[in-house]
Design a protein around this motif. Structure first.
Motif, short mmCIF file in Angstrom:
data_model
loop_
_atom_site.label_atom_id
_atom_site.label_comp_id
_atom_site.label_asym_id
_atom_site.label_seq_id
_atom_site.Cartn_x
_atom_site.Cartn_y
_atom_site.Cartn_z
N PRO A 201 -75.40 74.39 -52.64
CA PRO A 201 -76.06 74.84 -53.86
C PRO A 201 -75.55 76.24 -54.22
CG PRO A 201 -77.63 74.66 -52.05
CD PRO A 201 -76.29 74.33 -51.50
N LEU A 202 -75.29 76.47 -55.50
CA LEU A 202 -74.71 77.73 -55.94
C LEU A 202 -75.55 78.37 -57.03
CD1 LEU A 202 -71.08 76.42 -56.47
CD2 LEU A 202 -71.95 77.56 -54.45
N LYS A 203 -75.40 79.68 -57.17
CA LYS A 203 -75.97 80.37 -58.32
C LYS A 203 -75.16 79.96 -59.54
CE LYS A 203 -77.87 84.35 -55.98
NZ LYS A 203 -78.06 85.77 -56.02
N SER A 204 -75.77 80.04 -60.68
CA SER A 204 -75.16 79.59 -61.93
C SER A 204 -73.81 80.24 -62.20
CB SER A 204 -76.12 79.88 -63.09
OG SER A 204 -75.59 79.44 -64.30
N ILE A 205 -73.69 81.53 -62.00
CA ILE A 205 -72.44 82.23 -62.30
C ILE A 205 -71.29 81.71 -61.45
CG2 ILE A 205 -72.98 84.13 -60.73
CD1 ILE A 205 -71.50 85.98 -62.72
N TYR A 206 -71.54 81.45 -60.17
CA TYR A 206 -70.48 80.97 -59.28
C TYR A 206 -70.13 79.51 -59.59
CZ TYR A 206 -71.82 85.24 -56.88
OH TYR A 206 -72.12 86.55 -56.59
N PHE A 207 -71.13 78.70 -59.91
CA PHE A 207 -70.87 77.32 -60.29
C PHE A 207 -69.96 77.26 -61.51
CE2 PHE A 207 -71.79 73.47 -62.67
CZ PHE A 207 -71.74 72.48 -61.69
N ASP A 208 -70.28 78.06 -62.53
CA ASP A 208 -69.48 78.06 -63.76
C ASP A 208 -68.06 78.56 -63.52
OD1 ASP A 208 -71.69 77.07 -65.13
OD2 ASP A 208 -72.35 79.06 -65.80
N GLN A 209 -67.89 79.54 -62.63
CA GLN A 209 -66.55 80.04 -62.31
C GLN A 209 -65.72 78.98 -61.59
OE1 GLN A 209 -67.39 83.58 -60.05
NE2 GLN A 209 -67.49 84.88 -61.88
N LEU B 39 -70.80 70.55 -54.94
CA LEU B 39 -71.28 71.84 -55.39
C LEU B 39 -72.32 71.60 -56.47
CD1 LEU B 39 -67.65 72.97 -55.76
CD2 LEU B 39 -69.16 73.87 -54.02
N THR B 40 -73.46 72.24 -56.35
CA THR B 40 -74.51 72.03 -57.35
C THR B 40 -74.94 73.38 -57.93
OG1 THR B 40 -76.27 72.14 -55.68
CG2 THR B 40 -75.42 69.95 -56.25
N LYS B 41 -75.32 73.33 -59.20
CA LYS B 41 -75.86 74.50 -59.89
C LYS B 41 -77.35 74.53 -59.56
CE LYS B 41 -75.12 76.46 -64.39
NZ LYS B 41 -74.69 76.15 -65.75
N GLY B 42 -77.71 75.31 -58.56
CA GLY B 42 -79.08 75.33 -58.07
C GLY B 42 -79.41 74.04 -57.35
N TYR B 43 -80.58 73.49 -57.61
CA TYR B 43 -81.03 72.25 -56.98
C TYR B 43 -81.39 71.25 -58.09
CZ TYR B 43 -81.18 75.05 -52.78
OH TYR B 43 -80.83 75.86 -51.72
N PRO B 44 -80.37 70.61 -58.69
CA PRO B 44 -80.63 69.73 -59.83
C PRO B 44 -81.29 68.41 -59.42
CG PRO B 44 -78.34 69.56 -59.20
CD PRO B 44 -78.95 70.64 -58.35
N THR C 61 -75.85 64.92 -63.53
CA THR C 61 -74.44 65.06 -63.16
C THR C 61 -73.78 66.28 -63.79
OG1 THR C 61 -73.78 63.58 -64.94
CG2 THR C 61 -74.12 62.58 -62.78
N SER C 62 -74.38 66.86 -64.83
CA SER C 62 -73.79 68.04 -65.47
C SER C 62 -73.87 69.27 -64.56
CB SER C 62 -74.48 68.33 -66.79
OG SER C 62 -75.81 68.76 -66.58
N ARG C 63 -74.73 69.23 -63.57
CA ARG C 63 -74.90 70.36 -62.65
C ARG C 63 -74.37 70.05 -61.26
NH1 ARG C 63 -81.03 71.96 -63.36
NH2 ARG C 63 -80.52 73.12 -61.48
N ARG C 64 -73.43 69.09 -61.19
CA ARG C 64 -72.81 68.72 -59.91
C ARG C 64 -71.30 68.62 -60.06
NH1 ARG C 64 -76.70 66.59 -56.44
NH2 ARG C 64 -78.65 66.11 -57.50
N ILE C 65 -70.59 69.10 -59.05
CA ILE C 65 -69.14 68.95 -58.97
C ILE C 65 -68.83 68.38 -57.60
CG2 ILE C 65 -66.90 70.09 -58.99
CD1 ILE C 65 -68.21 72.42 -60.51
N THR C 66 -68.07 67.32 -57.54
CA THR C 66 -67.64 66.76 -56.26
C THR C 66 -66.13 66.93 -56.16
OG1 THR C 66 -69.45 65.18 -56.28
CG2 THR C 66 -67.63 64.73 -54.77
N ARG C 67 -65.70 67.53 -55.06
CA ARG C 67 -64.29 67.77 -54.81
C ARG C 67 -63.95 67.30 -53.40
NH1 ARG C 67 -63.22 72.63 -58.19
NH2 ARG C 67 -63.65 71.80 -60.26
N PRO C 68 -62.66 67.00 -53.16
CA PRO C 68 -62.28 66.63 -51.79
C PRO C 68 -62.40 67.85 -50.86
CG PRO C 68 -60.35 66.75 -53.20
CD PRO C 68 -61.55 66.93 -54.08
N TRP C 69 -62.69 67.59 -49.61
CA TRP C 69 -62.80 68.65 -48.61
C TRP C 69 -61.40 69.16 -48.30
CZ3 TRP C 69 -65.63 72.11 -46.28
CH2 TRP C 69 -65.28 72.60 -45.04
N LEU C 70 -61.16 70.45 -48.50
CA LEU C 70 -59.86 71.06 -48.24
C LEU C 70 -59.91 72.09 -47.13
CD1 LEU C 70 -58.77 71.51 -51.97
CD2 LEU C 70 -58.06 69.72 -50.38
#
Length: 90
Positions: free
Chosen positions: A7-15, A46-51, A56-65
């Motif tokens: 879970p991320l703060k809004s500013i970091y999620f948007d970046q 990655l989520t914008k807070g706890y949606p 789905t607009s507040r979630r990003i799924t990426r492969p583990w790197l």
């Protein structure tokens, strides 16, 4: 394998969403050591807070790197340098 949820703060999620931020930092402490060291994940969510589950607009799924351990100075952690896990999210 499982998914790492951050879970991320809004500013970091948007970046991260815009591609401006390529690493997410978590303080190097026993809590994060247990979740990261010696482990591998299928992907990272990655989520914008706890949606709500269906938002789905507040979630990003990426492969583990993976991650790296480093020392940074960041306003979120205070004025002094601190050791962190830099989790790749790009």
């Amino acid at each position: 394998m499982s998914t790492l949820h951050l879970p991320l703060k809004s500013i970091y999620f948007d970046q991260i969403k815009s591609g401006e931020k390529v690493e997410e930092y978590r303080k190097a402490n026993p809590y994060w050591a247990k979740r990261l060291e010696g482990r591998s994940y299928f992907d990272i969510e990655l989520t914008k807070g706890y949606p709500p589950k269906g938002d789905t607009s507040r979630r990003i799924t990426r492969p583990w790197l993976g991650y790296r351990k480093t020392t940074i100075t960041h306003p979120h952690f205070g004025p002094d340098p601190v050791e962190v896990y830099a989790i790749r999210v790009n």
